[in-house]
Design an enzyme around this catalytic site. Structure first.
Site, mmCIF file in Angstrom:
data_model
loop_
_atom_site.group_PDB
_atom_site.id
_atom_site.type_symbol
_atom_site.label_atom_id
_atom_site.label_comp_id
_atom_site.label_asym_id
_atom_site.label_seq_id
_atom_site.Cartn_x
_atom_site.Cartn_y
_atom_site.Cartn_z
ATOM 1 N N TYR A 145 -130.645 54.247 77.994
ATOM 2 C CA TYR A 145 -130.905 55.685 77.908
ATOM 3 C C TYR A 145 -129.574 56.395 77.712
ATOM 4 O O TYR A 145 -128.820 56.609 78.652
ATOM 5 C CB TYR A 145 -131.611 56.137 79.197
ATOM 6 C CG TYR A 145 -132.051 57.582 79.256
ATOM 7 C CD1 TYR A 145 -131.892 58.466 78.194
ATOM 8 C CD2 TYR A 145 -132.651 58.071 80.420
ATOM 9 C CE1 TYR A 145 -132.298 59.777 78.269
ATOM 10 C CE2 TYR A 145 -133.068 59.388 80.515
ATOM 11 C CZ TYR A 145 -132.893 60.236 79.449
ATOM 12 O OH TYR A 145 -133.291 61.545 79.543
ATOM 13 N N LYS A 174 -132.840 54.922 73.859
ATOM 14 C CA LYS A 174 -133.351 56.286 73.762
ATOM 15 C C LYS A 174 -132.124 57.158 73.552
ATOM 16 O O LYS A 174 -131.288 57.310 74.443
ATOM 17 C CB LYS A 174 -134.100 56.691 75.030
ATOM 18 C CG LYS A 174 -134.597 58.138 74.990
ATOM 19 C CD LYS A 174 -135.149 58.582 76.330
ATOM 20 C CE LYS A 174 -135.508 60.070 76.266
ATOM 21 N NZ LYS A 174 -135.859 60.617 77.592
#
Length: 308
Positions: A145, A174
């Site tokens: 992330y 992400k």
């Protein structure tokens, strides 16, 4: 999941980042997740990314995060293409515990931020951290992330991924950053190996032109049909229609940003749209009743309720 399955695992299309439902006292309201799932599926959302920023993961206890993950997996009953559980925490041991739990309950993938109080000193430390998370849950795909604005960990994703080639479960990232140069470099250098999910809702169309095939969004909780129309228009070569849908999304985001642009305001818009998710958890504070009414009127002014 075998090594070949891990290698081939890929998420495309719309990924909503759900809010965590609470009651009026700020306690988990897991029963609200069942109708929430029906809403998302009805709006064309095929993937979810739970317990992240939008899901107020950092405001939940470890036990609460496990309960939320268990509820999503059980209630969805295989109807999503992918349920990704964000397992990042302030320390490695909790990340490993949550990773093992997600693997055990049948989540489709996990994702983690780096530790953000004692921050990693360089990309090599992040790669070592991701290897340890991978070791804790060796049969489930892992996504890094990348959210430098929130985490304060400002190394380029390119510099991190270049050091992660031996992490067998790492499937991608992400990417929550407006740095489209870094994104383009990652796609150029590693799109054959890594699955990059773009997560800045107001720039999803520009990311598609760089080669992105899927995106994670908080506004996709209530703009699922809109972003699906955008993706289809782009795939069909209808750039004018895709631009029109992006511009509408950005009108909604402009209202969101006008009133603070945070998770509390975002959750308010979701509730105004018709979801029943309750308030955010402190220290996030929902807008006043007066501001809620103003938000609703500004959404009406851009024909929001008809266009979604």
């Amino acid at each position: 999941m075998g090594s070949q399955d891990l290698k081939d695992f890929k998420i495309t299309g719309v990924v909503a980042a759900p809010f965590t439902p609470f009651d009026s006292d700020g306690e988990l309201a897991l029963e609200k997740i069942d109708p929430y799932i029906e809403h998302l599926l009805a709006n064309g959302v095929k993937n979810v990314y739970i317990c992240g920023t939008t899901g107020e993961g950092p405001s939940l206890t470890i036990d609460e995060r496990k309960k939320v993950a268990e509820k999503w997996v059980k209630a969805a009953d295989g109807r999503f293409k992918a349920i990704i559980v964000q397992v990042g925490s302030g320390n490695l041991k909790e990340v490993e515990e949550l990773a093992r739990h997600s693997e055990a309950i049948g989540a489709d993938a996990i994702s983690t931020i780096p530790t953000i109080f004692f921050k990693p000193a360089n990309p090599k430390v992040i790669a070592e951290f991701l290897q340890k998370v991978s070791n804790a849950a060796p049969t489930i795909p892992l996504y890094y992330y990348h959210n430098p604005n929130m985490t304060g960990v400002n190394f380029s994703l390119e510099s991190i991924l270049n050091l992660c080639t031996n992490i067998k479960t790492l499937r991608g990232s992400k990417f929550t950053s407006e740095n489209l140069y870094d994104l383009s470099r990652c796609i150029l250098l590693s799109s054959d190996k890594y699955n990059l999910l773009y997560a800045v809702d107001e720039q999803i169309l520009p990311s598609l032109t760089l080669g992105v095939k899927g995106g994670v969004g908080s506004t996709y909780n209530y703009l699922g049909k809109v972003v699906n129309r955008l993706l289809k228009a782009f795939d069909d070569g209808n750039i004018e229609l895709a631009r029109k849908e992006q511009n509408f999304m950005n009108e909604v985001i402009a209202v969101l940003k006008k009133y603070g642009g945070n998770v509390a305001v975002n959750k308010t818009i979701a509730n105004i749209t018709g979801l029943d998710l309750g308030p955010p958890r402190h220290p996030l504070v929902e807008p006043s009743d007066e501001d809620k009414e103003k938000i609703k009127k500004e959404l009406e002014a851009i024909d929001y309720f008809n266009k979604i």
